[in-house]
Design an enzyme around this catalytic site. Structure first.
Site, short mmCIF file in Angstrom:
data_model
loop_
_atom_site.label_atom_id
_atom_site.label_comp_id
_atom_site.label_asym_id
_atom_site.label_seq_id
_atom_site.Cartn_x
_atom_site.Cartn_y
_atom_site.Cartn_z
N HIS A 13 -5.28 -4.58 -11.21
CA HIS A 13 -4.37 -4.76 -10.08
C HIS A 13 -5.16 -5.11 -8.83
CE1 HIS A 13 -4.27 -0.51 -7.92
NE2 HIS A 13 -5.49 -0.88 -8.18
N CYS A 24 -9.82 -2.51 -2.26
CA CYS A 24 -8.71 -2.60 -3.21
C CYS A 24 -7.87 -3.86 -3.01
CB CYS A 24 -7.84 -1.36 -3.12
SG CYS A 24 -8.82 0.11 -3.50
N HIS A 68 -3.05 -3.04 -20.50
CA HIS A 68 -3.79 -4.30 -20.56
C HIS A 68 -3.02 -5.45 -19.92
CE1 HIS A 68 -6.40 -1.97 -23.18
NE2 HIS A 68 -7.31 -2.89 -23.00
N GLU A 107 -4.86 7.36 -10.79
CA GLU A 107 -5.71 6.16 -10.78
C GLU A 107 -7.12 6.54 -11.21
OE1 GLU A 107 -5.88 3.92 -7.16
OE2 GLU A 107 -4.18 2.73 -7.80
N1 LIG Z 1 -2.40 6.50 -1.38
C1 LIG Z 1 -3.07 5.58 -2.10
N2 LIG Z 1 -4.29 5.19 -1.71
C2 LIG Z 1 -4.96 4.29 -2.44
C3 LIG Z 1 -4.42 3.77 -3.61
C4 LIG Z 1 -3.12 4.20 -4.00
O1 LIG Z 1 -2.55 3.77 -5.02
N3 LIG Z 1 -2.49 5.09 -3.23
N4 LIG Z 1 -5.13 2.90 -4.34
C5 LIG Z 1 -6.34 2.51 -4.01
C6 LIG Z 1 -7.07 1.54 -4.89
O2 LIG Z 1 -6.31 1.23 -6.02
C7 LIG Z 1 -8.48 1.95 -5.28
O3 LIG Z 1 -8.90 1.11 -6.35
C8 LIG Z 1 -8.63 3.40 -5.72
O4 LIG Z 1 -9.61 3.60 -6.70
P1 LIG Z 1 -11.18 3.68 -6.44
O5 LIG Z 1 -11.60 2.64 -5.51
O6 LIG Z 1 -11.79 3.64 -7.78
O7 LIG Z 1 -11.32 5.07 -5.75
P2 LIG Z 1 -12.49 6.08 -5.91
O8 LIG Z 1 -12.44 6.97 -4.71
O9 LIG Z 1 -12.37 6.77 -7.21
O10 LIG Z 1 -13.78 5.15 -5.92
P3 LIG Z 1 -15.24 5.57 -6.17
O11 LIG Z 1 -15.91 4.28 -6.50
O12 LIG Z 1 -15.26 6.55 -7.31
O13 LIG Z 1 -15.68 6.18 -4.89
C9 LIG Z 1 -6.99 2.97 -2.79
N5 LIG Z 1 -6.18 3.90 -2.03
ZN LIG Z 2 -7.09 0.25 -7.55
#
Ligand SMILES: Nc1nc2c(c(=O)[nH]1)N=C([C@H](O)[C@H](O)COP(=O)(O)OP(=O)(O)OP(=O)(O)O)CN2
Ligand SMILES: [Zn+2]
Length: 118
Positions: A13, A24, A68, A107
């Protein structure tokens, strides 16, 4: 009584409404976990609130639409945040599973959204 069944899917996504500088905004993927919580009385004969097999059967078609896939291409998931995925699932699975009380969408193991229908 509450019962919960967990499911997993892999999907890509991007979040179109965050700033271009937000990581993101770019295409990426998650190993999502979905928890379906159901609430109701325990059937005195079966000992079930709802048979886990029936939950699996009801959620299977929706899971196939998510697993997927590129979530942004799914109708109603053009902005696929965890919050909006949880609402999307709740609204579609409440019909076949009227005892549904909560949908959680993870997530990552540390970040999730939960929706109880309001
Ligand atoms: N309230 C929300 N905030 C965020 C969402 C969401 O759905 N609701 N989504 C995202 C992104 O999808 C982002 O990809 C989150 O995952 P990630 O980057 O993997 O976050 P981590 O903190 O686990 O990343 P690390 O690389 O482990 O630090 C963002 N915000
Ligand atoms: Zn994401």
């Amino acid at each position: 009584m509450k019962i919960t069944q967990a499911f997993h899917f892999e999907a890509a996504h991007r979040l179109p409404h965050v700033a271009e500088t937000h990581r993101c905004h770019r295409l990426h993927g998650h190993s999502y976990r979905v928890e379906l919580e159901l609430q109701g009385p325990v059937d005195p004969v079966t000992g079930f609130v709802v048979d886990f097999f029936d939950i699996e059967a009801a959620f299977g078609p929706l899971l196939a639409r998510l697993d997927h896939h590129f979530l942004n291409e799914i109708e109603g998931l053009e902005n696929p945040t965890a919050e909006l995925i949880a609402i999307w699932i709740f609204e579609r699975i409440r019909g076949p599973l009227p005892q549904l009380s909560c949908v959680k969408v993870f997530e990552t193991p540390d970040c999730w959204a939960e929706y109880e229908g309001a």
